[in-house]
Scaffold this active site. Structure first.
Site, PDB file in Angstrom:
ATOM      1  N   LYS A   1     142.168  21.525  21.880  1.00  0.00           N
ATOM      2  CA  LYS A   1     142.023  22.736  21.064  1.00  0.00           C
ATOM      3  C   LYS A   1     141.105  22.514  19.866  1.00  0.00           C
ATOM      4  O   LYS A   1     140.276  23.359  19.557  1.00  0.00           O
ATOM      5  CB  LYS A   1     143.391  23.225  20.572  1.00  0.00           C
ATOM      6  CG  LYS A   1     144.293  23.754  21.648  1.00  0.00           C
ATOM      7  CD  LYS A   1     145.502  24.468  21.075  1.00  0.00           C
ATOM      8  CE  LYS A   1     146.328  23.583  20.149  1.00  0.00           C
ATOM      9  NZ  LYS A   1     146.926  22.432  20.859  1.00  0.00           N
TER      10      LYS A   1
ATOM     11  N   ARG B   1     153.639  30.225  18.877  1.00  0.00           N
ATOM     12  CA  ARG B   1     154.227  29.234  19.758  1.00  0.00           C
ATOM     13  C   ARG B   1     155.524  29.715  20.385  1.00  0.00           C
ATOM     14  O   ARG B   1     156.164  28.983  21.127  1.00  0.00           O
ATOM     15  CB  ARG B   1     154.491  27.944  18.985  1.00  0.00           C
ATOM     16  CG  ARG B   1     153.248  27.233  18.499  1.00  0.00           C
ATOM     17  CD  ARG B   1     153.615  25.943  17.787  1.00  0.00           C
ATOM     18  NE  ARG B   1     154.457  25.109  18.617  1.00  0.00           N
ATOM     19  CZ  ARG B   1     155.712  24.789  18.325  1.00  0.00           C
ATOM     20  NH1 ARG B   1     156.276  25.253  17.229  1.00  0.00           N
ATOM     21  NH2 ARG B   1     156.417  24.022  19.122  1.00  0.00           N
TER      22      ARG B   1
ATOM     23  N   ARG C   1     145.178   7.356  21.496  1.00  0.00           N
ATOM     24  CA  ARG C   1     144.589   7.772  20.218  1.00  0.00           C
ATOM     25  C   ARG C   1     144.876   6.774  19.110  1.00  0.00           C
ATOM     26  O   ARG C   1     145.967   6.217  19.020  1.00  0.00           O
ATOM     27  CB  ARG C   1     145.110   9.150  19.793  1.00  0.00           C
ATOM     28  CG  ARG C   1     144.570  10.279  20.608  1.00  0.00           C
ATOM     29  CD  ARG C   1     144.915  11.618  20.000  1.00  0.00           C
ATOM     30  NE  ARG C   1     146.338  11.843  19.801  1.00  0.00           N
ATOM     31  CZ  ARG C   1     146.907  13.027  19.809  1.00  0.00           C
ATOM     32  NH1 ARG C   1     146.174  14.104  20.017  1.00  0.00           N
ATOM     33  NH2 ARG C   1     148.203  13.164  19.621  1.00  0.00           N
TER      34      ARG C   1
ATOM     35  N   ARG D   1     149.793   6.783  15.481  1.00  0.00           N
ATOM     36  CA  ARG D   1     150.859   7.638  14.982  1.00  0.00           C
ATOM     37  C   ARG D   1     152.186   7.218  15.597  1.00  0.00           C
ATOM     38  O   ARG D   1     152.248   6.809  16.759  1.00  0.00           O
ATOM     39  CB  ARG D   1     150.583   9.103  15.333  1.00  0.00           C
ATOM     40  CG  ARG D   1     149.413   9.722  14.603  1.00  0.00           C
ATOM     41  CD  ARG D   1     149.216  11.154  15.085  1.00  0.00           C
ATOM     42  NE  ARG D   1     150.447  11.919  14.915  1.00  0.00           N
ATOM     43  CZ  ARG D   1     150.762  12.571  13.800  1.00  0.00           C
ATOM     44  NH1 ARG D   1     149.946  12.541  12.772  1.00  0.00           N
ATOM     45  NH2 ARG D   1     151.898  13.251  13.723  1.00  0.00           N
TER      46      ARG D   1
ATOM     47  N   ARG E   1     157.420  16.286  23.512  1.00  0.00           N
ATOM     48  CA  ARG E   1     156.669  17.371  22.901  1.00  0.00           C
ATOM     49  C   ARG E   1     156.130  18.322  23.969  1.00  0.00           C
ATOM     50  O   ARG E   1     156.151  19.544  23.820  1.00  0.00           O
ATOM     51  CB  ARG E   1     155.515  16.798  22.071  1.00  0.00           C
ATOM     52  CG  ARG E   1     155.972  16.205  20.765  1.00  0.00           C
ATOM     53  CD  ARG E   1     155.081  15.083  20.267  1.00  0.00           C
ATOM     54  NE  ARG E   1     153.668  15.406  20.298  1.00  0.00           N
ATOM     55  CZ  ARG E   1     152.722  14.478  20.177  1.00  0.00           C
ATOM     56  NH1 ARG E   1     153.035  13.201  20.043  1.00  0.00           N
ATOM     57  NH2 ARG E   1     151.456  14.834  20.194  1.00  0.00           N
TER      58      ARG E   1
END
Length: 269
Positions: A75, A151, A186, A215, A226
């Protein structure tokens, strides 16, 4: 496929992790407090919804666009490309939350109170932040690109009641295994704030590689949680916009993904 996830209800969101992710491309609403997970179903295909794109309408000025996708669906990258070409005002609810807290606005103060107590920020606060931003002159004059929001069906319904409905709803569809691979690889450079990927976008030097951090929730187990929460909420949102949805293959190269989006937007502009 389609907004990251964790344990959240359709009536409120946990923004604690968002505040620590302002330099992260996939965060808009992508990180929340997590719960144990035992099984994660395949990403839904949405074929049964009969999604279609209604682009055979009159040309639209000041386009109003929503874009949705799971964590790491791309996104952030596509929003940059869209706003660069079409000049729309990019609005991400997570950015709004951080900004209003930093500026000490009334909504920001209310949100901070919930967060300091470890509570979820109520939908009513977040929706009002988004509503206020959509109503500002630049959004009205230039059109807007709403990133990763709404959402939940309650958020979508609230926006509709305020008179905000998109001309097009872009859904980035990416298989689960690719999403997990993108997230787990990542890394963040704490010095420059740049996001790298060990496979797709490795650091330029060993010096940079040595200082990269991951993270806490960019693990396979947590990203699946998630994604599960995202998938639980997304169909109810899509059902409200099914006549204006365009589903895009988000697993392709970023330029190819944008070409699909650009084709749909060009029919509106």
């Amino acid at each position: 496929m389609a907004i990251f996830m964790a344990s959240t209800s359709s009536s409120s969101l946990n923004f604690n992790s968002l505040l620590s992710s302002s330099n992260h491309h996939s965060p808009s609403f992508a990180h929340q407090t997590l719960t144990p997970h035992l099984h994660f179903p395949r990403t839904p295909s949405f074929k049964h919804l009969g999604l279609k794109v209604n682009c055979s309408v009159k040309k639209i000025e000041n386009m109003k666009i929503m874009i949705s996708g799971a964590p790491a669906s791309g996104k952030g990258t596509q929003c940059e490309l869209i706003t660069k070409k079409y000049g729309l005002v990019h609005i991400a609810a997570g950015d709004l939350l951080r900004a209003e807290i930093a500026e000490g606005t009334e909504n920001g103060k209310r949100a901070k109170e919930y967060m300091e107590k470890g509570d979820l920020v109520p939908n009513e606060i977040v929706v009002m932040m988004v509503k206020d931003r959509l109503s500002q002159p630049d959004s009205v004059e230039k059109g807007w690109l709403l990133d990763g929001f709404p959402r939940s069906s309650s958020q979508a319904t609230a926006l509709q009641e305020f008179g905000f409905k998109p001309d097009l709803f872009i859904l980035l569809d990416v298989p689960q295994d690719i999403l997990v691979d993108r997230v787990v690889g990542r890394r963040l450079d704490p010095v420059s704030g740049k996001i790298y990927h060990l496979k797709y976008s490795p650091p330029e030097s060993e010096e940079i590689a040595a200082r990269l951090t991951q993270r806490f929730d960019d693990t396979e187990e947590k990203v699946k949680l998630r994604l599960e929460t995202h998938n639980q909420n997304v169909e109810s949102v899509l059902s409200l916009y099914q006549d204006i949805i365009v589903k895009v293959d988000g697993s392709a190269d970023k330029d190819d993904v944008f070409a699909q989006i650009d084709k749909a937007l060009a029919k509106l502009s």
